[in-house]
Design a protein around this motif. Structure first.
Motif, short mmCIF file in Angstrom:
data_model
loop_
_atom_site.label_atom_id
_atom_site.label_comp_id
_atom_site.label_asym_id
_atom_site.label_seq_id
_atom_site.Cartn_x
_atom_site.Cartn_y
_atom_site.Cartn_z
N SER A 145 -3.85 177.59 17.04
CA SER A 145 -2.85 177.44 15.97
C SER A 145 -2.56 178.81 15.35
CB SER A 145 -3.35 176.47 14.89
OG SER A 145 -4.47 177.02 14.22
N GLU A 150 2.54 176.96 14.58
CA GLU A 150 2.43 176.59 15.99
C GLU A 150 1.06 175.93 16.23
OE1 GLU A 150 3.05 180.09 18.26
OE2 GLU A 150 5.22 180.15 17.90
N LYS A 152 -1.22 174.11 19.56
CA LYS A 152 -1.36 173.71 20.96
C LYS A 152 -2.75 173.12 21.18
CE LYS A 152 -1.10 175.43 25.71
NZ LYS A 152 -0.88 176.61 26.59
N GLU A 183 3.02 170.39 19.31
CA GLU A 183 3.79 171.66 19.36
C GLU A 183 3.72 172.45 18.06
OE1 GLU A 183 7.70 170.36 20.43
OE2 GLU A 183 7.20 170.15 22.57
N GLU A 184 3.75 171.76 16.96
CA GLU A 184 3.70 172.47 15.67
C GLU A 184 3.15 171.55 14.59
OE1 GLU A 184 8.30 171.85 14.15
OE2 GLU A 184 7.85 173.59 15.40
#
Length: 207
Positions: A145, A150, A152, A183-184
């Motif tokens: 992160s 963001e 993942k 994704e976020e």
């Protein structure tokens, strides 16, 4: 007799000359002696010309001081460069060391609340790993992160227990699949929103 006549003639001529010259006075018997006035000729005094020489009245012209042109300096406007404000991305709180409980999931505008049979949990450790309980089985995985939001998640594994409560296994599979496609993230107050592929969302609250 002739001699007297000649003498008389000479005298007469002499008198006549003297009379002509105005030097002899003749006394006439029984009359007033009138002196012969010698005409006095007064010499004419030459007239002094009275013409006063004209003094030129022209006042000398003072030379004009040449006018110095006033040069006004042209002030160029100061052009202040426009500084565009730097828009910093909104920084999200770090996820390390936080714990969350699932509240709802689904597409935005069509969220379904989590089942109240058993809490679905998500814990982020300090070592870039995560884990929790998916409702029936425990799971773990890795994550990355950044503070710009963001997120993942990878390498999710879980136990293989089977739970019979209605809808519990479907919820567990949907949760783990969405978490693997994260994704976020966005933290609003005490709420964590994880956006996954196809705009699927996980809504969790702080535990």
């Amino acid at each position: 007799m002739r001699r007297h006549a000649l003498l008389f003639a000479i005298l007469t001529a002499t008198y006549a000359l003297l009379l002509t010259a105005g030097c002899v006075t003749i006394n006439v018997p029984g009359g007033t002696t009138t002196p012969t006035t010698t005409p006095t000729t007064t010499p004419t005094t030459p007239t002094t010309p009275t013409t006063t020489p004209t003094t030129p009245t022209t006042t000398p012209t003072t030379p004009t001081t040449p006018t110095t042109p006033t040069i006004v300096p042209t002030i160029k406007p100061t052009v202040t460069p426009t500084i565009k404000p730097t828009v910093l991305p909104l920084l999200e709180p770090a996820l390390k060391g936080t714990k969350w409980v699932l509240v709802a999931m689904g597409e935005e505008g069509d969220l379904e609340p989590a089942l109240d049979i058993k809490d679905v949990t998500l814990n982020f450790t300090d070592s870039d790993s995560l884990g929790g309980n998916a409702g029936c089985n425990s799971y773990s995985g890795e994550y990355e992160s950044s503070l710009n939001g963001e997120l993942k998640v990878s390498d999710i594994v879980s136990t293989m227990m089977l739970c019979m409560q209605p809808g519990l296994m479907d919820q567990e599979h949907a949760f783990l699949d969405a978490l693997d496609e994260a994704e976020e993230y966005d933290v609003v107050g005490d709420e964590l929103r994880i956006t996954c592929d196809d705009d699927f969302m996980l809504i969790l609250e702080e535990a």
